[in-house]
Motif scaffolding. Structure first.
Motif, short mmCIF file in Angstrom:
data_model
loop_
_atom_site.label_atom_id
_atom_site.label_comp_id
_atom_site.label_asym_id
_atom_site.label_seq_id
_atom_site.Cartn_x
_atom_site.Cartn_y
_atom_site.Cartn_z
N GLU A 125 25.64 -20.80 -8.28
CA GLU A 125 25.74 -19.72 -7.29
C GLU A 125 24.82 -20.29 -6.16
N ALA A 128 26.78 -23.21 -4.43
CA ALA A 128 28.18 -22.62 -3.72
C ALA A 128 27.72 -22.11 -2.33
N ARG A 180 34.77 -26.95 -3.37
CA ARG A 180 33.36 -27.03 -3.89
C ARG A 180 32.95 -26.46 -5.13
N ASP A 181 33.38 -25.32 -5.58
CA ASP A 181 33.40 -24.49 -6.68
C ASP A 181 33.85 -25.33 -7.94
#
Ligand code: MN3
Length: 201
Positions: A125, A128, A180-181
């Motif tokens: 998280e 991100a 990106r995730d």
């Protein structure tokens, strides 16, 4: 360890294709041989012009007293010594075939984040959430507590870094485009926890 001027681009501790399919050989080659090399060359160029800084280690360059050098030199060192330090740690934070954290590191991750899954979720998280270019980090504070941090550009955290993930687009664009995730999720399969353990105080 090459920790003084002139800085050298040390070889990766694994082959360029060793992190496939999570990170491709072309990404890794460019990232190490072009991006990191660029920071090394620029840092050496700054130090060439500032002989009194040439004896300092990378860590000392990152903690230069305020106003001990001109603002332009301070900025160039923050960017380029940061670029060298951060990339060396990033490449050292990965290995082919991640194994779960063990021993003291595992115990402290569970104490701080509830579980290993809780830690990896929070790190993902944080990675991100970085707006633009930067890094997410697992660090150890001065009292031995673990924490997750994010930084922008080539800034380096004030707490002691144990591992980091580079979320500049050059770290993942060839393999994952803008996703990106997906890179962050794949990266969890190549984390070098033994190296992070070895850095614990
Ligand atoms: Mn990078």
């Amino acid at each position: 360890m090459n920790d003084n001027y002139p800085f050298e681009n040390l070889p990766l501790p694994y082959e360029y294709d060793a992190l496939e399919p999570y990170i491709g050989a072309e990404t890794l080659r460019l990232h190490h041989d072009a991006h990191l090399k660029g920071y090394i060359d620029k840092l050496n160029a700054v130090l060439e012009q500032n002989p009194r800084l040439q004896k300092l280690t990378l860590a000392e360059l990152l903690r230069l007293p305020p106003r001990s050098v001109s603002p332009e030199t301070a900025l160039a060192i923050r960017r380029n010594a940061g670029g060298v330090f951060n990339h060396r740690l990033y490449f050292d934070s990965m290995a082919p075939g991640s194994v779960a954290p063990r021993g003291e590191l595992a115990a402290r991750l569970r104490r701080r984040f509830g579980s290993i899954d809780g830690f990896t979720k929070q790190l993902a998280e944080a990675a991100a959430s970085v707006f633009g270019s930067g890094y997410a980090w697992l660090c150890e504070d001065m009292r031995g507590g673990l924490l997750i941090a994010t930084t922008a550009n080539q800034d380096t955290p004030t707490a002691k870094p144990l591992l980091c993930i580079d979320v500049w687009e050059h770290a993942y664009y060839l393999d994952y485009r803008n996703l990106r995730d997906r890179y962050i999720a794949a990266w969890q399969s190549i984390v070098n926890y033994p190296n992070a353990s070895a850095r614990l105080g």
